[in-house]
Design a protein around this motif. Structure first.
Motif, PDB file in Angstrom:
ATOM      1  N   ARG A  55      24.168  37.660 -10.480  1.00 18.68           N
ATOM      2  CA  ARG A  55      25.180  36.604 -10.489  1.00 18.68           C
ATOM      3  C   ARG A  55      26.501  37.177 -10.013  1.00 18.68           C
ATOM      4  O   ARG A  55      26.996  38.154 -10.581  1.00 18.68           O
ATOM      5  CB  ARG A  55      25.354  36.071 -11.917  1.00 18.68           C
ATOM      6  CG  ARG A  55      24.164  35.259 -12.396  1.00 18.68           C
ATOM      7  CD  ARG A  55      24.026  35.359 -13.897  1.00 18.68           C
ATOM      8  NE  ARG A  55      22.615  35.465 -14.256  1.00 18.68           N
ATOM      9  CZ  ARG A  55      21.889  34.455 -14.730  1.00 18.68           C
ATOM     10  NH1 ARG A  55      22.426  33.311 -14.954  1.00 18.68           N
ATOM     11  NH2 ARG A  55      20.612  34.632 -14.993  1.00 18.68           N
ATOM     12  N   VAL A  56      27.061  36.539  -8.989  1.00 21.20           N
ATOM     13  CA  VAL A  56      28.306  37.006  -8.395  1.00 21.20           C
ATOM     14  C   VAL A  56      29.353  35.923  -8.542  1.00 21.20           C
ATOM     15  O   VAL A  56      29.131  34.785  -8.120  1.00 21.20           O
ATOM     16  CB  VAL A  56      28.112  37.289  -6.877  1.00 21.20           C
ATOM     17  CG1 VAL A  56      29.385  37.891  -6.281  1.00 21.20           C
ATOM     18  CG2 VAL A  56      26.908  38.177  -6.622  1.00 21.20           C
ATOM     19  N   VAL A  57      30.483  36.253  -9.165  1.00 26.47           N
ATOM     20  CA  VAL A  57      31.561  35.273  -9.295  1.00 26.47           C
ATOM     21  C   VAL A  57      32.685  35.628  -8.318  1.00 26.47           C
ATOM     22  O   VAL A  57      33.066  36.787  -8.181  1.00 26.47           O
ATOM     23  CB  VAL A  57      32.081  35.176 -10.751  1.00 26.47           C
ATOM     24  CG1 VAL A  57      32.492  36.524 -11.315  1.00 26.47           C
ATOM     25  CG2 VAL A  57      33.239  34.183 -10.865  1.00 26.47           C
ATOM     26  N   ILE A  58      33.168  34.607  -7.594  1.00 27.76           N
ATOM     27  CA  ILE A  58      34.259  34.788  -6.633  1.00 27.76           C
ATOM     28  C   ILE A  58      35.522  34.263  -7.291  1.00 27.76           C
ATOM     29  O   ILE A  58      35.559  33.106  -7.726  1.00 27.76           O
ATOM     30  CB  ILE A  58      34.015  33.970  -5.336  1.00 27.76           C
ATOM     31  CG1 ILE A  58      32.569  34.085  -4.841  1.00 27.76           C
ATOM     32  CG2 ILE A  58      35.027  34.325  -4.256  1.00 27.76           C
ATOM     33  CD1 ILE A  58      32.211  35.386  -4.236  1.00 27.76           C
ATOM     34  N   ALA A  59      36.561  35.091  -7.373  1.00 29.31           N
ATOM     35  CA  ALA A  59      37.755  34.673  -8.099  1.00 29.31           C
ATOM     36  C   ALA A  59      39.016  35.109  -7.377  1.00 29.31           C
ATOM     37  O   ALA A  59      38.983  35.985  -6.510  1.00 29.31           O
ATOM     38  CB  ALA A  59      37.730  35.253  -9.518  1.00 29.31           C
ATOM     39  N   GLY A  60      40.129  34.510  -7.741  1.00 24.64           N
ATOM     40  CA  GLY A  60      41.415  34.892  -7.147  1.00 24.64           C
ATOM     41  C   GLY A  60      42.372  33.712  -7.130  1.00 24.64           C
ATOM     42  O   GLY A  60      42.030  32.600  -7.542  1.00 24.64           O
ATOM     43  N   LYS A  61      43.563  33.991  -6.633  1.00 20.18           N
ATOM     44  CA  LYS A  61      44.627  32.987  -6.567  1.00 20.18           C
ATOM     45  C   LYS A  61      44.218  31.815  -5.660  1.00 20.18           C
ATOM     46  O   LYS A  61      43.368  31.982  -4.791  1.00 20.18           O
ATOM     47  CB  LYS A  61      45.864  33.689  -5.991  1.00 20.18           C
ATOM     48  CG  LYS A  61      47.131  32.892  -5.946  1.00 20.18           C
ATOM     49  CD  LYS A  61      48.241  33.785  -5.391  1.00 20.18           C
ATOM     50  CE  LYS A  61      49.505  32.977  -5.143  1.00 20.18           C
ATOM     51  NZ  LYS A  61      49.345  32.027  -4.019  1.00 20.18           N
ATOM     52  N   ALA A  63      41.300  28.231  -8.902  1.00 22.72           N
ATOM     53  CA  ALA A  63      42.294  29.293  -8.830  1.00 22.72           C
ATOM     54  C   ALA A  63      42.618  29.872 -10.204  1.00 22.72           C
ATOM     55  O   ALA A  63      42.525  29.174 -11.213  1.00 22.72           O
ATOM     56  CB  ALA A  63      43.565  28.738  -8.194  1.00 22.72           C
ATOM     57  N   GLY A  64      42.976  31.130 -10.206  1.00 22.67           N
ATOM     58  CA  GLY A  64      43.462  31.730 -11.444  1.00 22.67           C
ATOM     59  C   GLY A  64      42.369  32.414 -12.238  1.00 22.67           C
ATOM     60  O   GLY A  64      41.302  32.716 -11.716  1.00 22.67           O
ATOM     61  N   ALA A  85      45.014  40.922 -12.308  1.00 15.48           N
ATOM     62  CA  ALA A  85      44.737  40.317 -13.618  1.00 15.48           C
ATOM     63  C   ALA A  85      43.269  39.893 -13.674  1.00 15.48           C
ATOM     64  O   ALA A  85      42.588  40.069 -14.694  1.00 15.48           O
ATOM     65  CB  ALA A  85      45.656  39.121 -13.848  1.00 15.48           C
ATOM     66  N   THR A  86      42.805  39.344 -12.573  1.00 11.81           N
ATOM     67  CA  THR A  86      41.416  38.890 -12.503  1.00 11.81           C
ATOM     68  C   THR A  86      40.460  40.057 -12.688  1.00 11.81           C
ATOM     69  O   THR A  86      39.482  39.978 -13.444  1.00 11.81           O
ATOM     70  CB  THR A  86      41.155  38.239 -11.123  1.00 11.81           C
ATOM     71  OG1 THR A  86      42.156  37.265 -10.882  1.00 11.81           O
ATOM     72  CG2 THR A  86      39.786  37.591 -11.068  1.00 11.81           C
ATOM     73  N   ALA A  87      40.733  41.133 -11.985  1.00 10.79           N
ATOM     74  CA  ALA A  87      39.856  42.306 -12.051  1.00 10.79           C
ATOM     75  C   ALA A  87      39.811  42.879 -13.463  1.00 10.79           C
ATOM     76  O   ALA A  87      38.755  43.266 -13.962  1.00 10.79           O
ATOM     77  CB  ALA A  87      40.339  43.374 -11.066  1.00 10.79           C
ATOM     78  N   ARG A  88      40.968  42.916 -14.110  1.00 12.66           N
ATOM     79  CA  ARG A  88      41.028  43.440 -15.483  1.00 12.66           C
ATOM     80  C   ARG A  88      40.192  42.588 -16.425  1.00 12.66           C
ATOM     81  O   ARG A  88      39.411  43.087 -17.219  1.00 12.66           O
ATOM     82  CB  ARG A  88      42.485  43.462 -15.972  1.00 12.66           C
ATOM     83  CG  ARG A  88      43.042  44.877 -16.123  1.00 12.66           C
ATOM     84  CD  ARG A  88      44.362  44.889 -16.867  1.00 12.66           C
ATOM     85  NE  ARG A  88      45.332  43.925 -16.359  1.00 12.66           N
ATOM     86  CZ  ARG A  88      46.141  44.144 -15.335  1.00 12.66           C
ATOM     87  NH1 ARG A  88      46.099  45.298 -14.698  1.00 12.66           N
ATOM     88  NH2 ARG A  88      46.991  43.226 -14.933  1.00 12.66           N
ATOM     89  N   LEU A  89      40.356  41.251 -16.311  1.00 15.23           N
ATOM     90  CA  LEU A  89      39.603  40.357 -17.195  1.00 15.23           C
ATOM     91  C   LEU A  89      38.106  40.442 -16.920  1.00 15.23           C
ATOM     92  O   LEU A  89      37.289  40.387 -17.838  1.00 15.23           O
ATOM     93  CB  LEU A  89      40.086  38.914 -17.009  1.00 15.23           C
ATOM     94  CG  LEU A  89      41.459  38.643 -17.625  1.00 15.23           C
ATOM     95  CD1 LEU A  89      42.026  37.317 -17.130  1.00 15.23           C
ATOM     96  CD2 LEU A  89      41.369  38.641 -19.146  1.00 15.23           C
ATOM     97  N   ALA A  90      37.763  40.578 -15.649  1.00 10.95           N
ATOM     98  CA  ALA A  90      36.343  40.697 -15.299  1.00 10.95           C
ATOM     99  C   ALA A  90      35.755  41.940 -15.963  1.00 10.95           C
ATOM    100  O   ALA A  90      34.670  41.897 -16.551  1.00 10.95           O
ATOM    101  CB  ALA A  90      36.175  40.765 -13.787  1.00 10.95           C
ATOM    102  N   ALA A  91      36.491  43.038 -15.896  1.00 13.47           N
ATOM    103  CA  ALA A  91      36.020  44.283 -16.504  1.00 13.47           C
ATOM    104  C   ALA A  91      35.904  44.118 -18.017  1.00 13.47           C
ATOM    105  O   ALA A  91      34.915  44.543 -18.631  1.00 13.47           O
ATOM    106  CB  ALA A  91      36.957  45.436 -16.144  1.00 13.47           C
ATOM    107  N   GLU A  92      36.919  43.480 -18.613  1.00 15.80           N
ATOM    108  CA  GLU A  92      36.888  43.260 -20.071  1.00 15.80           C
ATOM    109  C   GLU A  92      35.709  42.403 -20.496  1.00 15.80           C
ATOM    110  O   GLU A  92      35.186  42.536 -21.595  1.00 15.80           O
ATOM    111  CB  GLU A  92      38.191  42.580 -20.534  1.00 15.80           C
ATOM    112  CG  GLU A  92      39.341  43.555 -20.716  1.00 15.80           C
ATOM    113  CD  GLU A  92      40.662  42.835 -20.908  1.00 15.80           C
ATOM    114  OE1 GLU A  92      41.696  43.430 -20.545  1.00 15.80           O
ATOM    115  OE2 GLU A  92      40.656  41.686 -21.403  1.00 15.80           O
TER     116      GLU A  92
END
Ligand SMILES: Nc1ncnc2c1ncn2[C@@H]1O[C@H](COP(=O)(O)OP(=O)(O)O)[C@@H](O)[C@H]1O
Ligand SMILES: [Mg+2]
Length: 299
Positions: free
Chosen positions: A27-33, A172-173, A204-211
């Motif tokens: 499963r791949v999630v695409i995220a960002g502004k 977004a977000g 911020a996105t990358a940090r939350l993804a890791a968390e």
């Protein structure tokens, strides 16, 4: 605060909702502004993965639901699709409550949605299957609702075939990371463009993804026109407040491409042959574990 029924940090009885193993697929999630190119990249990636032979389910988790048109469905067909969250019959069958209803005693927090792809996905070009999720009630609106339970269960436990890849486009977000939607994902693709704001949101996105336990987080820098753009992003990433220790499994630079705008939102024209589609194909290879040079800027 939104009371999220399936978030691991939630109340006791919420924590018992089992998280199914990712089984065979990924499963791949695409995220960002907003506006950085998430939907364009999600659509290109889904079609390139499929062209490489992987069974692909594209999941539209943006309530604006434009992934269908971006994948190349004709606009009328795309507009006629009923999102999962708005499918009264399906929501009620699975959760015991209707969309818009509050959490009653009857609400099933972990509905069995193993059949969701077979029953609810529609055909998109290149053999991609598309699942349109639709909106969920937002903070303040009460999130302990059947739609949220259903959507979260759907992305977490839909049955995947061997080698199947789920590509989920998001709004977004970072909200979907604070909620249950991205739970159980194996990979995050964080999209930025060469602007400070986009990189800040991306971090911020990358940090939350890791968390959230997503083990592989990739950075995609979109709309690169010249090497200076990539250097600028590097500079933003190196700022002292940028979250030390943030690391990406790989970094992909995607070129600015006028053809993206020629018949947007559809990516059909790009897939006829373009540096942007080629660059996304390298991302597809990277996700599938095929060797390549992700650092190369396509020209
Ligand atoms: N590499 C690119 N070069 C030029 N235009 C692009 C590129 N990537 C995306 N776009 C355009 O930017 C706009 C926003 O892209 P979109 O995918 O809708 O962003 P998001 O889903 O992140 O809001 C669209 O008009 C799209 O065609
Ligand atoms: Mg979008």
């Amino acid at each position: 605060m939104c009371d999220d029924p399936l978030h691991p940090g939630g109340h006791d009885h919420h924590q018992r909702v089992p998280i199914s193993a990712a089984s065979n697929g990924r499963r791949v999630v695409i995220a960002g502004k907003g506006g950085v190119g998430k939907s364009t990249i999600a659509a290109l990636l889904a079609r390139q993965l499929s062209r490489r032979g992987a069974p692909v389910v594209a999941v539209d988790a943006d309530e604006q639901s434009n992934l269908g048109a971006t994948l190349g469905l004709d606009l009328e067909r795309a507009a006629s699709l009923v999102p999962l969250a708005a499918d009264v019959g399906y929501v009620e069958e699975k959760t015991g409550a209707r969309p818009g209803e509050g959490a009653g005693e009857m609400l099933r927090l972990n509905p069995d949605v193993t059949d969701v792809v077979e029953r609810m996905a529609v055909d998109a070009p290149d053999g991609v299957r598309l699942l349109v999720m639709g909106g969920v009630a937002r903070a303040g609106g009460g999130c302990l609702c059947p739609e949220t339970a259903l959507l979260a269960a759907t992305v977490r436990s839909m049955r995947l075939r061997r080698g199947e890849v789920v590509v989920m486009d998001t709004h977004a977000g970072v909200e979907h990371f604070g909620r249950s939607l991205a739970l159980g994902f194996d990979e995050a693709v964080v999209v930025v463009d060469p602007t400070r704001n986009a990189v800040t949101v991306g971090q911020a996105t990358a940090r939350l993804a890791a968390e959230l336990g997503i083990s592989s987080v990739r950075l995609v820098v979109n709309r690169v026109r010249e090497p200076a753009d990539a250097e600028r992003v590097n500079g933003y990433l190196g700022l002292p407040d940028s979250g030390a220790g943030l690391s990406f499994s790989s970094v992909h630079l995607l070129p600015y491409d006028e053809r993206a705008l020629a018949d947007e939102p559809s990516v059909d024209r790009l897939l006829l042959g373009s540096p942007l589609a080629d660059a996304v194909d390298r991302l597809a290879g990277d996700l599938l574990g095929v060797a390549g040079d992700p650092w190369e800027v396509a020209r």
